[in-house]
Design an enzyme around this catalytic site. Structure first.
Site, PDB file in Angstrom:
ATOM      1  N   TYR A  96       0.861  -1.185   0.000  1.00 42.18           N
ATOM      2  CA  TYR A  96       0.000   0.000   0.000  1.00 42.18           C
ATOM      3  C   TYR A  96       0.897   1.235   0.000  1.00 42.18           C
ATOM      4  CZ  TYR A  96      -4.614   2.065   0.649  1.00 42.18           C
ATOM      5  OH  TYR A  96      -5.801   2.730   0.438  1.00 42.18           O
ATOM      6  N   THR A 195     -19.706  -6.819  -7.897  1.00 46.50           N
ATOM      7  CA  THR A 195     -20.054  -7.590  -6.686  1.00 46.50           C
ATOM      8  C   THR A 195     -19.357  -7.046  -5.437  1.00 46.50           C
ATOM      9  OG1 THR A 195     -18.272  -9.089  -7.261  1.00 46.50           O
ATOM     10  CG2 THR A 195     -20.512  -9.791  -7.855  1.00 46.50           C
ATOM     11  N   SER A 196     -18.361  -6.181  -5.621  1.00 45.33           N
ATOM     12  CA  SER A 196     -17.640  -5.646  -4.457  1.00 45.33           C
ATOM     13  C   SER A 196     -18.597  -4.775  -3.638  1.00 45.33           C
ATOM     14  CB  SER A 196     -16.442  -4.807  -4.922  1.00 45.33           C
ATOM     15  OG  SER A 196     -16.908  -3.637  -5.565  1.00 45.33           O
ATOM     16  N   VAL A 198     -18.058  -1.693  -2.789  1.00 42.66           N
ATOM     17  CA  VAL A 198     -18.143  -0.409  -3.495  1.00 42.66           C
ATOM     18  C   VAL A 198     -19.142  -0.544  -4.645  1.00 42.66           C
ATOM     19  CG1 VAL A 198     -16.918   1.334  -4.853  1.00 42.66           C
ATOM     20  CG2 VAL A 198     -15.756   0.248  -2.928  1.00 42.66           C
ATOM     21  N   GLY A 289      -9.272   0.781  -7.908  1.00 39.24           N
ATOM     22  CA  GLY A 289      -8.733  -0.471  -7.370  1.00 39.24           C
ATOM     23  C   GLY A 289      -8.117  -1.275  -8.498  1.00 39.24           C
ATOM     24  N   GLY A 290      -7.375  -2.307  -8.128  1.00 38.89           N
ATOM     25  CA  GLY A 290      -6.703  -3.133  -9.147  1.00 38.89           C
ATOM     26  C   GLY A 290      -6.737  -4.600  -8.741  1.00 38.89           C
ATOM     27  N   PHE A 313      -9.035   7.665  -8.165  1.00 39.06           N
ATOM     28  CA  PHE A 313      -9.615   8.130  -6.898  1.00 39.06           C
ATOM     29  C   PHE A 313      -8.988   7.361  -5.747  1.00 39.06           C
ATOM     30  CE2 PHE A 313     -12.641   7.784  -3.378  1.00 39.06           C
ATOM     31  CZ  PHE A 313     -12.849   9.135  -3.110  1.00 39.06           C
ATOM     32  N   LYS A 371     -18.074 -10.100   2.210  1.00 37.85           N
ATOM     33  CA  LYS A 371     -17.133  -9.279   3.007  1.00 37.85           C
ATOM     34  C   LYS A 371     -17.061  -9.813   4.431  1.00 37.85           C
ATOM     35  CE  LYS A 371     -15.499  -5.696   2.347  1.00 37.85           C
ATOM     36  NZ  LYS A 371     -14.166  -5.584   1.760  1.00 37.85           N
TER      37      LYS A 371
HETATM   38  N1  LIG Z   1      -9.257   4.006  -4.018  1.00 36.98           N
HETATM   39  C1  LIG Z   1      -9.922   3.991  -2.868  1.00 36.98           C
HETATM   40  O1  LIG Z   1      -9.949   4.963  -2.125  1.00 36.98           O
HETATM   41  C2  LIG Z   1     -10.658   2.755  -2.492  1.00 36.98           C
HETATM   42  C3  LIG Z   1     -11.587   2.770  -1.453  1.00 36.98           C
HETATM   43  C4  LIG Z   1     -12.308   1.606  -1.179  1.00 36.98           C
HETATM   44  C5  LIG Z   1     -12.050   0.458  -1.907  1.00 36.98           C
HETATM   45  N2  LIG Z   1     -11.100   0.486  -2.872  1.00 36.98           N
HETATM   46  C6  LIG Z   1     -10.822  -0.674  -3.718  1.00 36.98           C
HETATM   47  O2  LIG Z   1     -12.039  -1.101  -4.261  1.00 36.98           O
HETATM   48  C7  LIG Z   1     -11.954  -2.470  -4.570  1.00 36.98           C
HETATM   49  C8  LIG Z   1     -13.174  -3.177  -3.988  1.00 36.98           C
HETATM   50  O3  LIG Z   1     -13.107  -3.120  -2.564  1.00 36.98           O
HETATM   51  P1  LIG Z   1     -14.277  -3.785  -1.693  1.00 36.98           P
HETATM   52  O4  LIG Z   1     -13.858  -3.790  -0.289  1.00 36.98           O
HETATM   53  O5  LIG Z   1     -15.556  -3.151  -2.081  1.00 36.98           O
HETATM   54  O6  LIG Z   1     -14.228  -5.260  -2.278  1.00 36.98           O
HETATM   55  P2  LIG Z   1     -14.824  -6.570  -1.632  1.00 36.98           P
HETATM   56  O7  LIG Z   1     -16.200  -6.322  -1.195  1.00 36.98           O
HETATM   57  O8  LIG Z   1     -13.831  -7.120  -0.682  1.00 36.98           O
HETATM   58  O9  LIG Z   1     -14.911  -7.508  -2.914  1.00 36.98           O
HETATM   59  C9  LIG Z   1     -13.780  -7.855  -3.659  1.00 36.98           C
HETATM   60  C10 LIG Z   1     -14.116  -7.644  -5.132  1.00 36.98           C
HETATM   61  O10 LIG Z   1     -12.971  -7.883  -5.913  1.00 36.98           O
HETATM   62  C11 LIG Z   1     -13.280  -8.869  -6.909  1.00 36.98           C
HETATM   63  N3  LIG Z   1     -12.073  -9.647  -7.117  1.00 36.98           N
HETATM   64  C12 LIG Z   1     -11.368 -10.306  -6.175  1.00 36.98           C
HETATM   65  N4  LIG Z   1     -10.283 -10.879  -6.736  1.00 36.98           N
HETATM   66  C13 LIG Z   1     -10.324 -10.557  -8.052  1.00 36.98           C
HETATM   67  C14 LIG Z   1      -9.489 -10.864  -9.168  1.00 36.98           C
HETATM   68  N5  LIG Z   1      -8.382 -11.586  -9.032  1.00 36.98           N
HETATM   69  N6  LIG Z   1      -9.870 -10.388 -10.367  1.00 36.98           N
HETATM   70  C15 LIG Z   1     -10.971  -9.653 -10.514  1.00 36.98           C
HETATM   71  N7  LIG Z   1     -11.797  -9.333  -9.512  1.00 36.98           N
HETATM   72  C16 LIG Z   1     -11.465  -9.789  -8.293  1.00 36.98           C
HETATM   73  C17 LIG Z   1     -14.419  -9.664  -6.313  1.00 36.98           C
HETATM   74  O11 LIG Z   1     -15.126 -10.256  -7.366  1.00 36.98           O
HETATM   75  P3  LIG Z   1     -15.858 -11.664  -7.229  1.00 36.98           P
HETATM   76  O12 LIG Z   1     -17.217 -11.388  -6.695  1.00 36.98           O
HETATM   77  O13 LIG Z   1     -15.886 -12.126  -8.606  1.00 36.98           O
HETATM   78  O14 LIG Z   1     -15.031 -12.520  -6.308  1.00 36.98           O
HETATM   79  C18 LIG Z   1     -15.209  -8.574  -5.637  1.00 36.98           C
HETATM   80  O15 LIG Z   1     -15.981  -7.855  -6.569  1.00 36.98           O
HETATM   81  C19 LIG Z   1     -10.630  -2.955  -3.992  1.00 36.98           C
HETATM   82  O16 LIG Z   1      -9.684  -2.955  -5.028  1.00 36.98           O
HETATM   83  C20 LIG Z   1     -10.293  -1.891  -2.981  1.00 36.98           C
HETATM   84  O17 LIG Z   1      -8.909  -1.783  -2.735  1.00 36.98           O
HETATM   85  C21 LIG Z   1     -10.411   1.602  -3.183  1.00 36.98           C
END
Ligand SMILES: NC(=O)c1ccc[n+]([C@@H]2O[C@H](COP(=O)([O-])OP(=O)(O)OC[C@H]3O[C@@H](n4cnc5c(N)ncnc54)[C@H](OP(=O)(O)O)[C@@H]3O)[C@@H](O)[C@H]2O)c1
Length: 376
Positions: A96, A195-196, A198, A289-290, A313, A371
C-alpha cells in the site's frame, strides 16, 4: 470510572509516553510498577498484529497488550466489529502507498462502544457507539485508546456490521458518483467489480438518484444467481466478462439506457477495457482499485476518436484532516440510508476467535465470499 481504576490497580503500568506498539511489546515482559490510582486505564487488549510485511495469513498473529493510561482527552473504546478490506490486506503485504510502521495492529475502520474517558472529555459517555472518522490504523483489537478528536458518535440503531464498514467502501462509492461528472436522473454509469461492496453501493446510490447502472462481473459458476442479487439491489444490466466478448458491446444496451458518461474500474486488465468500450464520446473512467493486479491497456483509438479521460480516486487522500467535517456528514447520510433500508450489502460477521478463517476468506482462498467483518 471506578471499575476502570479497579482493573488498573492489578494491571501493569504503561506510561502514556510509551503507548506505541513496540514499547507495548517490550513492556509486556516488565514487572508491575506502582502508579497514581486516580489515572484511568484501559483494560488489556487482544490485537491482531504483524511485525513484518508479507502474506497476511502467515505474518499476522494475536497478542495481548497491557492496559494503557488514558490521557486527559483520550477515549477508550471497546471494539464491537471491524471489516477486512482489500486495503487492509495490501497494508499488511507492504504494497500500500502508506506503509504502517512495524510492528502494527491491523485494521483501518470499525465500530466500538465507549468504555471510559480521559478526565477532560465531555462530548462522549460510556456506552456511546463511535467510529474512527476519518478511519485510523489499528482497529483489529478489543480496546482502542485514541484522542477524542478521532471518534465520531453514531446512532446505536445501526446494525454493527454496517456501522463497522460504512466508511471505506460506501463513502468511496458516494464520493466517486459526485466528483467526476454531473450526473442527473436518466443518465447511466458503467462499472466492473460490481459484486464488491463499493460496486453494490454504487448500484444503490445511483438507483436512488434515478441513474442507470451497467454492471460487469467475473465469470463464475452461479453467475445467474449473482446477477439476480445485483438486479434486486437496483442494477439495470449485469454482464459477465465473457458475455461482452462481442464486436459492439453498446448493441447490448437496453433501449432505455443511454451510453454512459462515467465508468468505474476496480479490476484492471480486460475488465477495464470493457468499461472503456461502453463509455460514450468524451466519457471518463475512474480507477479506484486493481483487484486483478493486471495493468490497464487503452487503445489509441479510444483517445483519438473517443477522447476518453482516465482518472483515479483514493479516499485516504481526500480524507485529509480538513475534510473531517464533510466526511462525517456523508457518513451520517450513508448510515441513515442503511437504517431506512435503502443501502444494503453482503457481509458475514465472523467471531474474533475465528480471525484466521475470516482472513482466508478475505484472501479469496475459498473463492468469492461475502465481506468478512470481525465481531469482537
Ligand atoms: N481508491 C480507494 O480509495 C478505495 C476505497 C475503497 C475500496 N477500494 C478498492 O475497491 C476495490 C473493492 O473493494 P471492496 O472492499 O468493495 O471489495 P470486496 O467487497 O472485498 O470484494 C472484492 C471484489 O474484488 C473482486 N475480485 C477479487 N479478486 C479478483 C481478481 N483476481 N480479479 C478480478 N476481480 C477480483 C471480487 O469479485 P468476485 O465477486 O468475482 O469474487 C469482488 O468484486 C478494492 O480494489 C479496494 O482496494 C479503493
Amino acid at each position: 470510572m471506578a471499575s476502570v481504576r479497579l482493573v488498573a490497580l492489578k494491571a501493569p503500568y504503561v506510561p502514556s509516553s510509551l503507548r506505541n506498539l513496540s514499547n507495548f511489546l517490550l513492556l509486556r515482559t516488565h514487572a508491575f510498577t506502582v502508579r497514581d490510582f486516580s489515572t484511568a486505564m484501559s483494560p488489556p487488549s487482544t490485537a491482531v498484529i504483524y511485525d513484518q510485511y508479507g502474506p497476511p495469513d502467515s505474518v499476522t498473529r494475536i497478542v495481548e497488550f497491557s492496559p494503557v493510561e488514558l490521557k486527559e482527552t483520550d477515549v477508550c473504546v471497546k471494539m464491537l466489529a471491524a471489516p477486512i478490506n482489500p486495503s487492509d490486506i495490501n497494508r499488511i503485504e507492504g504494497v500500500y502507498p502508506v506503509r504502517p510502521q512495524l510492528p502494527s495492529v491491523g485494521g483501518y475502520e470499525g465500530v466500538g462502544e465507549v468504555h471510559s474517558l480521559g478526565s477532560s472529555v465531555k462530548d462522549f459517555s460510556p456506552g456511546d457507539w463511535v467510529i474512527p472518522s476519518p478511519p485510523t490504523s489499528g482497529t483489529w483489537q478489543t480496546y482502542v485508546v485514541k484522542d477524542q478528536s478521532v471518534w465520531h458518535k453514531i446512532d446505536k440503531g445501526t446494525p454493527i456490521e454496517y456501522a463497522a464498514s460504512i466508511t471505506v467502501n460506501p463513502l468511496t462509492a458516494l464520493k466517486m458518483l459526485e466528483d467526476f461528472a454531473s450526473l442527473k436522473a436518466g443518465d447511466a454509469i458503467v462499472q466492473n467489480g460490481a459484486t464488491s461492496i463499493v460496486g453494490q453501493c454504487i448500484i444503490q446510490l445511483a438507483r436512488n438518484q434515478g441513474i442507470h447502472s451497467i454492471n460487469i462481473i467475473r465469470d463464475r459458476a452461479g453467475s445467474d444467481e449473482v446477477k439476480e442479487k445485483l438486479t434486486k439491489l437496483g442494477a439495470n444490466q449485469v454482464f459477465t466478462e465473457s458475455q461482452l466478448e462481442v464486436k459492439n458491446v453498446k448493441a447490448l444496451l437496453a433501449d432505455d439506457i443511454p451510453e454512459p458518461a462515467l465508468g468505474f474500474n476496480c479490476v484492471g486488465g480486460n475488465a477495464a477495457s470493457l468499461v472503456l468500450k461502453f463509455l460514450r464520446q468524451g466519457g471518463t473512467m475512474v480507477t479506484y482499485g486493481g483487484m486483478s493486479k493486471k495493468p490497464i491497456t487503452v487503445s489509441t483509438s479510444s483517445f483519438i476518436f473517443k477522447d476518453l479521460s482516465l482518472r483515479g480516486f483514493w479516499l485516504q487522500q481526500w480524507m485529509t484532516s480538513d475534510k473531517a467535517k464533510e466526511c462525517r456528514k456523508m457518513i451520517d447520510y450513508l448510515l441513515s440510508l442503511v437504517r431506512e433500508g435503502k443501502l444494503t450489502y453482503e457481509m458475514e460477521l465472523t467471531p474474533f476467535s475465528d480471525f484466521h478463517a475470516a482472513m482466508d476468506k478475505a484472501l479469496g482462498k475459498l473463492g468469492s465470499q461475502p465481506k468478512q467483518v470481525i465481531k469482537f
